[in-house]
Design an enzyme around this catalytic site. Sequence first.
Site, PDB file in Angstrom:
ATOM      1  N   LYS A  35       0.725  -1.415   0.052  1.00 30.15           N
ATOM      2  CA  LYS A  35       0.260  -0.297  -0.009  1.00 30.15           C
ATOM      3  C   LYS A  35       1.105   1.098   0.070  1.00 30.15           C
ATOM      4  O   LYS A  35       2.591   1.367   0.137  1.00 30.15           O
ATOM      5  CB  LYS A  35      -1.285  -0.153   1.275  1.00 30.15           C
ATOM      6  N   TYR A 254      19.353  28.278   9.905  1.00 29.37           N
ATOM      7  CA  TYR A 254      17.226  29.391   9.841  1.00 29.37           C
ATOM      8  C   TYR A 254      17.066  29.273  11.643  1.00 29.37           C
ATOM      9  O   TYR A 254      17.527  27.857  12.109  1.00 29.37           O
ATOM     10  CB  TYR A 254      16.804  28.320   9.093  1.00 29.37           C
TER      11      TYR A 254
HETATM   12  C1  LIG Z   1      -0.345  -1.846   6.780  1.00 26.97           C
HETATM   13  C2  LIG Z   1      -0.865  -3.332   7.202  1.00 26.97           C
HETATM   14  C3  LIG Z   1       0.199  -4.143   7.444  1.00 26.97           C
HETATM   15  C4  LIG Z   1       1.875  -4.488   7.450  1.00 26.97           C
HETATM   16  O1  LIG Z   1       1.930  -4.103   8.461  1.00 26.97           O
HETATM   17  P1  LIG Z   1       4.006  -3.427   8.298  1.00 26.97           P
HETATM   18  O2  LIG Z   1       3.658  -3.448   9.688  1.00 26.97           O
HETATM   19  O3  LIG Z   1       4.018  -2.902   7.125  1.00 26.97           O
HETATM   20  O4  LIG Z   1       4.226  -4.712   8.360  1.00 26.97           O
HETATM   21  C5  LIG Z   1      -0.588  -5.457   7.501  1.00 26.97           C
HETATM   22  N1  LIG Z   1      -2.242  -5.304   7.800  1.00 26.97           N
HETATM   23  C6  LIG Z   1      -2.676  -4.417   7.159  1.00 26.97           C
HETATM   24  C7  LIG Z   1      -4.321  -4.266   8.450  1.00 26.97           C
HETATM   25  C8  LIG Z   1      -2.464  -3.478   7.579  1.00 26.97           C
HETATM   26  O5  LIG Z   1      -2.700  -1.970   7.106  1.00 26.97           O
END
Ligand SMILES: *Cc1c(COP(=O)(O)O)cnc(C)c1O
Length: 359
Positions: A35, A254
């Site tokens: 994702k 800055y």
């Molecule tokens: C993002 C996500 C994962 C993966 O999690 P990680 O900590 O990156 O391994 C697994 N399951 C769901 C539902 C997620 O939203």
Amino acid sequence: MARPNQARLDLGALRHNVNVARRLAPASKIMAVVKANAYGHGAVTIATALQPAVDALAVACIEEAVELRAAGISLPILLLEGAFESQELQQVAELDLWLTVENERQLHWLETATVPAPISCWLKVDTGMNRMGAKPAMAPDYYRRLLATPNVRDDIVTYTHLASADDLLSLQTQRQLAVFDALPFPALRCAANSAGLLAWPQAHYDWVRPGYMLYGNSPMLQDHENALELQPVMTLTSAVISLRDVATGEAVGYGGTWVTQRPSRIATVTIGYGDGYPRHAANGTPVLVNGQRAALAGRVSMDMITVDVTDLSGVEAGSEVVLWGEGLPLSEIALCADTIGYELTTRMPARTRRVVIRG
Ligand SMILES: *Cc1c(COP(=O)(O)O)cnc(C)c1O
């Protein structure tokens, strides 16, 4: 020469990390989470490299799945939040996507849709994170209704998400797994994210769902031997473009938040928050210059940072700088910026060139 910044992607490291996952959970199928543009690494690049090595992919929404199908990815792809509107079901069936079902509305859409083929569904159950999923008391009824719907294939998987698997000292994981184990219907099961896969063998079940660890980073709050085997996929690099000597008592950057305590040599590096380096990185955040550790000195600008290289030798304009990745763990930088490594790679803008290394 062009601006030197690169996010180097080591696909050999990616394959290595999948092998680590396979070895740790030998009886489970692997669903790789890609994702948010594969946590900023580039979804098509990562999914294409993963395709021969994993059993399925997961994304947040249908737009992300469409991008992968258009690029020729044929693996099953789970939509982790399910459908957002009923009209999606047509395309879900056509593209052979897997669908999360977690609420009454989504279930109703499935029961009443006209789709070209039955859909594979993952029933999400809320075992205690209180973010997504049917309440455990409702889950058997959801399962029964899914089984009864001709629009749904009968290979239903039930899954849950662990809220605190990164913390070995938390009791929440055991509590959640006890709720999950008590579900009274015979579907295949899935619970483990990266932390669950690395540190909680009792959470492996039929499928594991790692994201972060595949990119070579440890989600664990404590040191964990399994996490030591991971290799970083992304190495963010830049270069020194300017050098100056600064007298004792002068302020750098800055707001003048960093003041020299001695005659100092300051290197300016052409990377900033506009390139994905976190603006909140504190003074002292480690940076590798020519492979040696130096410390961030002064605030992060949009396109530049300043680094104290007083104790280093051989630094000149053009010297290579590593911001995180090989030799400098992402999680360490994230801590210095009061965030997590997930956010740092996921927010990497398109401005920073991804350069693929097929190790
Ligand atoms: C993002 C996500 C994962 C993966 O999690 P990680 O900590 O990156 O391994 C697994 N399951 C769901 C539902 C997620 O939203």
